[in-house]
Design a protein around this motif. Structure first.
Motif, short mmCIF file in Angstrom:
data_model
loop_
_atom_site.label_atom_id
_atom_site.label_comp_id
_atom_site.label_asym_id
_atom_site.label_seq_id
_atom_site.Cartn_x
_atom_site.Cartn_y
_atom_site.Cartn_z
N ARG A 42 1.11 -0.89 -0.29
CA ARG A 42 0.00 0.35 -0.02
C ARG A 42 0.89 1.34 0.36
N ASP A 43 1.79 1.31 0.93
CA ASP A 43 2.60 2.49 1.00
C ASP A 43 3.69 2.66 -0.25
N HIS A 44 3.89 1.45 -0.64
CA HIS A 44 5.09 1.67 -1.31
C HIS A 44 5.19 0.26 -2.71
N HIS B 149 4.62 -2.49 8.70
CA HIS B 149 4.14 -3.57 7.78
C HIS B 149 3.74 -4.79 7.19
N ASN C 287 -1.37 0.22 12.80
CA ASN C 287 -2.14 0.50 12.06
C ASN C 287 -3.53 0.26 12.08
N ARG D 132 0.28 4.74 11.35
CA ARG D 132 1.79 4.87 11.58
C ARG D 132 2.45 5.44 12.65
#
Length: 298
Positions: A182-184, A215, A242, A245
């Motif tokens: 999702r973030d990366h 993560h 979560n 963060r």
């Protein structure tokens, strides 16, 4: 001292400007080696990173983490190492390699990207010596959409073997960090099992896993079973709740149970506080400390 009493040492203390002796009252040390990072407590400690380390030590923290350490002046790196030793604190991870978030690098195998990575590892040895670090974060970068995953994995493994050969004589460890989709999106390394497979293939004490709980909650969940399965290759943990963060207790992860499980299995390493503060200002900083008092291990 009971946990509820330790909380009283941190909640609402009237700390003001930073100085060589910042706190008039020092809190009890945390049992777990939680590691704050630069600017997490700047409203209490001021802008100077050395004052921030002093204030963190006074608040009971016994470790420090700094992803950007290689970018600091050599003199600052040395001063940080000296101060950590003086305050009986351990240095956590810094990021060893420049990460390409959009284009393949280590998945390509031999060539300029491998050469650049190995040079960054050589330079990281000197950084680690200055600040008394043991661990450095490595992210293999972006997936190669034009190459089968098996070949990409073999390329990454070979590069990491060469990196490990540089680190082993110095007793240093690169820790591979899987990152969430999702973030990366598009990164090569995403799951604990994948990192475990790679570490087994590299087969070196200088190549282990950084298990970032934030993560992995997003990527695959099942935290405690996955920690158990990858246990013998995990050398470092990072924390973040979560969603958001932010500090523990602000999201869905039961950090009290997860951290106690890790502790009960014998982990005595560093747990990096790689997250933001859920609230701003001094009150937000105290809220972070209170949260860590709540989830500290017994």
């Amino acid at each position: 001292m009971q946990r509820r009493d330790a909380l009283k040492l941190t909640a609402g203390l009237p700390f003001v400007a930073a100085s060589p002796s910042i706190a008039s009252v020092k809190a009890e040390k945390f049992t777990a080696a939680f590691a704050p990072h630069h600017n997490m407590f700047k409203h209490h400690a001021g802008d100077d990173i050395l004052d921030q380390i002093r204030w963190s030590a006074d608040m009971g923290f016994t470790a420090w983490e700094d992803n950007g350490m290689p970018n600091r002046d050599v003199d600052v790196q040395k001063k940080i190492g000296e101060l950590l030793a003086k305050r009986d604190m351990r240095m956590g991870v810094f990021v060893a390699n420049k990460i390409n978030w959009t284009q393949p690098t280590l998945t390509l195998g031999a060539g300029e990207h491998r050469d650049a990575f190995l040079q960054s590892i050589r330079e990281s040895v000197e950084v680690a010596k200055r600040c008394h670090a043991t661990w450095m974060t490595v992210v293999p970068g972006f997936v190669n959409m034009r190459l089968e995953m098996g070949y990409q994995t073999a390329n990454v493994v070979e590069t990491l073997k060469q990196g490990a050969a540089i680190l082993e004589p110095h007793g240093l460890v690169m820790v591979l960090e899987p990152l969430n989709y999702r973030d990366h999106p598009g990164l090569f390394l995403t799951k604990a099992a994948q990192a475990y497979e790679i570490c087994k293939a590299v087969d070196s004490p200088a190549c282990k896993i950084l298990f970032d709980i934030y993560h992995q909650q997003i990527q695959e969940g099942n935290l405690i079973p996955n920690i158990d399965l990858a246990w013998d290759e995990i050398a470092y943990y990072q924390i973040g709740d979560n969603p958001g963060r932010k500090e523990p207790t602000t999201g869905e992860i039961n950090y009290g149970n997860v951290l106690q499980h890790i502790h009960d299995k014998g982990f005595r390493g560093i747990l990096g506080m790689e997250h933001g503060n859920s609230e701003g200002g001094k009150s937000g900083e105290m809220k972070v400390i209170e949260a860590y008092r709540m989830v500290d291990v017994q």
